[in-house]
Scaffold this motif. Structure first.
Motif, PDB file in Angstrom:
ATOM      1  N   PHE A 113       1.066  -1.194   0.205  1.00  0.00           N
ATOM      2  CA  PHE A 113      -0.181  -0.311   0.008  1.00  0.00           C
ATOM      3  C   PHE A 113       0.965   1.286   0.408  1.00  0.00           C
ATOM      4  O   PHE A 113       0.691   2.429  -0.542  1.00  0.00           O
ATOM      5  N   SER A 114       1.549   1.443   0.324  1.00  0.00           N
ATOM      6  CA  SER A 114       2.898   2.684   0.380  1.00  0.00           C
ATOM      7  C   SER A 114       3.332   2.584  -0.689  1.00  0.00           C
ATOM      8  O   SER A 114       3.356   3.516  -1.804  1.00  0.00           O
ATOM      9  N   SER A 115       3.399   1.281  -2.103  1.00  0.00           N
ATOM     10  CA  SER A 115       3.694   1.929  -3.288  1.00  0.00           C
ATOM     11  C   SER A 115       2.241   2.275  -3.767  1.00  0.00           C
ATOM     12  O   SER A 115       2.594   3.198  -4.671  1.00  0.00           O
ATOM     13  N   ASN A 153      14.102   7.096  -6.448  1.00  0.00           N
ATOM     14  CA  ASN A 153      14.122   6.876  -4.891  1.00  0.00           C
ATOM     15  C   ASN A 153      13.366   6.208  -4.041  1.00  0.00           C
ATOM     16  O   ASN A 153      13.696   5.403  -3.490  1.00  0.00           O
ATOM     17  N   HIS A 154      12.287   6.018  -4.859  1.00  0.00           N
ATOM     18  CA  HIS A 154      11.041   4.977  -4.490  1.00  0.00           C
ATOM     19  C   HIS A 154      11.608   4.063  -4.529  1.00  0.00           C
ATOM     20  O   HIS A 154      11.030   2.582  -3.921  1.00  0.00           O
ATOM     21  N   ALA A 155      11.926   3.323  -5.748  1.00  0.00           N
ATOM     22  CA  ALA A 155      12.868   2.043  -6.347  1.00  0.00           C
ATOM     23  C   ALA A 155      13.567   1.459  -5.222  1.00  0.00           C
ATOM     24  O   ALA A 155      14.124   0.034  -4.622  1.00  0.00           O
ATOM     25  N   VAL A 156      14.541   2.914  -4.897  1.00  0.00           N
ATOM     26  CA  VAL A 156      15.831   2.909  -3.442  1.00  0.00           C
ATOM     27  C   VAL A 156      15.397   1.652  -2.004  1.00  0.00           C
ATOM     28  O   VAL A 156      15.569   1.063  -2.110  1.00  0.00           O
ATOM     29  N   VAL A 157      14.724   2.367  -2.577  1.00  0.00           N
ATOM     30  CA  VAL A 157      14.189   3.010  -0.559  1.00  0.00           C
ATOM     31  C   VAL A 157      13.015   0.859  -0.666  1.00  0.00           C
ATOM     32  O   VAL A 157      13.181   0.642   0.414  1.00  0.00           O
ATOM     33  N   LYS A 158      12.187   1.252  -1.126  1.00  0.00           N
ATOM     34  CA  LYS A 158      11.143   0.111  -1.716  1.00  0.00           C
ATOM     35  C   LYS A 158      11.909  -1.201  -1.739  1.00  0.00           C
ATOM     36  O   LYS A 158      11.434  -2.151  -0.681  1.00  0.00           O
ATOM     37  N   SER A 159      13.435  -1.130  -2.570  1.00  0.00           N
ATOM     38  CA  SER A 159      14.200  -2.740  -2.254  1.00  0.00           C
ATOM     39  C   SER A 159      14.323  -2.547  -1.128  1.00  0.00           C
ATOM     40  O   SER A 159      14.969  -4.139  -0.815  1.00  0.00           O
ATOM     41  N   LEU A 160      15.007  -1.623  -0.717  1.00  0.00           N
ATOM     42  CA  LEU A 160      15.617  -1.844   1.459  1.00  0.00           C
ATOM     43  C   LEU A 160      14.682  -2.905   1.741  1.00  0.00           C
ATOM     44  O   LEU A 160      15.113  -3.650   2.386  1.00  0.00           O
ATOM     45  N   LEU A 161      13.259  -1.831   1.638  1.00  0.00           N
ATOM     46  CA  LEU A 161      12.362  -2.227   2.194  1.00  0.00           C
ATOM     47  C   LEU A 161      12.011  -4.061   2.527  1.00  0.00           C
ATOM     48  O   LEU A 161      11.861  -4.370   3.758  1.00  0.00           O
ATOM     49  N   PHE A 162      11.773  -4.284   1.266  1.00  0.00           N
ATOM     50  CA  PHE A 162      11.415  -5.841   1.046  1.00  0.00           C
ATOM     51  C   PHE A 162      12.727  -6.786   1.183  1.00  0.00           C
ATOM     52  O   PHE A 162      12.617  -8.022   1.200  1.00  0.00           O
TER      53      PHE A 162
END
Length: 501
Positions: free
Chosen positions: A316-318, A346-355
């Motif tokens: 849902f953050s995506s 930025n979103h691609a980098v951060v969301k990858s770290l979170l997953f």
């Protein structure tokens, strides 16, 4: 056969994951297929960087009689795909290795995973280099077919249901997008008796002829494009496939789905937004982008507040971040478009770290429940710290990278006098900040179960997280000059329609 170094690079870029997938199919030994995929994805990253250099120098590159076309907008996508793809391949070695050792997947499923991983990269890379919009649509549809097989890898009831839901909704959406493409093609052909049908579906050809298009037909066609590609991009209210698919997929695939695949679909939408802006001015498509973006932010805010599953929360953050990108594009000013394109990276980098970090956490805690996951910083110090960085970054805390791009996007809302839209965006972001922050603090700093063994997983799961964490911090302070130039050039490409209206 190849007239330039760029031709060689593009062909090599596409063939590398295909050859890697074939080697995985033939060799089938665990260590060999892991190394093959990591080496292949690293080569893709290197080739992507060389292409980036050429595009920065030449601004645009047309290859093979216009079948392939690369510009700064393409380069942003290629670099994002190749970077996240390489780090996901590294993380996969440890993540899938643990699942193999625990008999969650057997060798057949492991081979299927790496086959799908390589083909997923191939289909996504084909999207930004295709000048022919029909080929681009085929590539986006192919990403659906490949990723469905990866989502249902575990063949559990939940993963199979999520896969079918994703397949049905995305296919219906992309069918509408295809209808929109056909209408644009018709608009391109109807005004000129000397129309060249071979290149009539080329993006460059449509942009050149866009001023001659029937305005009413363009509006009608763009609505189909927006709904179709918006479905695949995770824009609400067509987003319903996304939380289930992201939740059930292996974590490295979730990173690719959220960090890259959504961007590929939005890239397709942007190409038609440019054509529409060239034809009838940017006002019509800008308004629709703002409306869908705000709806996405509102639904994401409510969903994150009530969320109990960590991967669904990230999904849902995506939806939230695709929403804010859409709104900022809709503001239609240089600052907002620049901020939105920076936010894509930025979103691609951060969301990858979170997953990645949440994948290791769920393996350790044996659950995806937010309530049952607490005290990560004590049980998994490095992973917990990386998850904290990713969580703070995703809600826009300084000095991390998303703060910079969100600041630019919000500033553009006020500078373009979209005060109501900007106020709604801020309201929803505040709700998300509080809701996500509450979940984050519980997971990171809560009290762990007393019997929980302390320690992080292997180096190959930590290394990509550390790389991503470093990028998040560096880009929160400074955007490298080549990347600034690339984003500026891409922003001008998107603005050119509005400038000529």
């Amino acid at each position: 056969m190849f007239s330039s170094i760029e031709s060689v690079l593009v062909v090599s870029l596409l063939l590398t994951p295909v050859i890697s997938g074939l080697l995985v199919t033939l060799l089938k030994r665990k260590r060999i297929i892991e190394v093959t995929t990591v080496v292949s994805s690293f080569l893709i990253l290197i080739q992507g960087l060389f292409l980036l250099s050429s595009i920065l120098e030449k601004k645009s590159i047309s290859l093979f009689d216009g079948i392939f076309y690369l510009d700064s907008l393409s380069a942003i996508m290629i670099i994002t795909i190749s970077l996240v793809g390489f780090l996901s391949s590294l993380y996969s070695v440890n993540y899938m290795g643990i699942q193999y050792d625990k008999l969650i997947v057997d060798r057949q499923k492991l081979v299927r995973y790496y086959q799908g991983f390589n083909m997923f990269l191939f289909t996504m890379l084909l999207v930004p280099i295709s000048n022919n919009l029909g080929i681009m649509w085929i590539a986006i549809e192919a990403t659906t077919l490949v990723s469905v097989l990866l989502i249902m890898l575990y063949t559990k009831q939940g993963s199979i249901e999520a896969s079918w839901k994703y397949l049905l909704i995305s296919t219906v959406g992309l069918s509408l997008a295809l209808f929109g493409i056909i209408l644009f093609y018709y608009a391109n052909s109807v005004y000129d008796n000397s129309f060249n049908s071979i290149h009539g579906m080329d993006w460059t050809n449509m942009v050149e002829n866009a001023l001659q298009f029937d305005p009413n037909l363009v509006k009608f066609a763009f609505i189909f494009i927006l709904v179709g590609f918006g479905t695949k991009a995770g824009l609400a209210p067509m987003h319903t496939w996304l939380p289930d698919a992201h939740s059930e997929a292996p974590s490295p695939i979730s990173a690719l789905l959220s960090g890259v695949l959504l961007n590929c679909a939005f890239y397709g939408l942007l190409r038609f937004h440019i054509i529409s802006s060239h034809s009838i001015g940017s006002g019509f498509s800008n308004t629709l982008l703002i409306i869908l973006g705000i709806i996405s932010l509102g639904i994401a805010a409510a969903s994150i507040y009530f969320q109990k599953d960590v991967k669904r929360m990230l999904a849902f953050s995506s939806v939230e971040h695709m929403g804010i990108i859409s709104v900022s594009m809709g503001f239609g000013v240089f600052l907002g478009i620049y901020g939105a394109l920076l936010h894509v990276i930025n979103h691609a980098v951060v969301k990858s770290l979170l997953f990645f970090s949440s994948g290791s956490i769920s393996q350790k805690y044996q659950t995806k429940s937010i309530t049952d996951t607490s005290g990560i910083i004590k049980t998994m110090p490095i992973t917990g710290f990386m998850f904290l960085i990713g969580g703070l970054a995703i809600i826009g805390m300084p000095p991390f990278n998303i703060f910079m791009s969100e600041f630019l996007m919000l500033s553009s809302g006020f500078s373009s006098e979209n005060f109501l839209a900007s106020a709604l965006v801020i309201l929803f972001l505040v709700i998300i900040f509080a809701s996500f922050g509450k979940h984050l603090l519980h997971m990171v700093f809560g009290n762990p179960k007393s019997e929980m063994e302390k320690g992080d997983f292997g180096k190959l799961s930590i290394l990509p997280m550390v790389i991503l964490g470093s990028v998040i911090f560096i880009m929160g302070i400074y955007v490298p000059e080549p990347l600034q130039t690339l984003i500026e050039d891409a922003s001008k490409i998107i603005l050119v329609g509005g400038a000529n209206s």
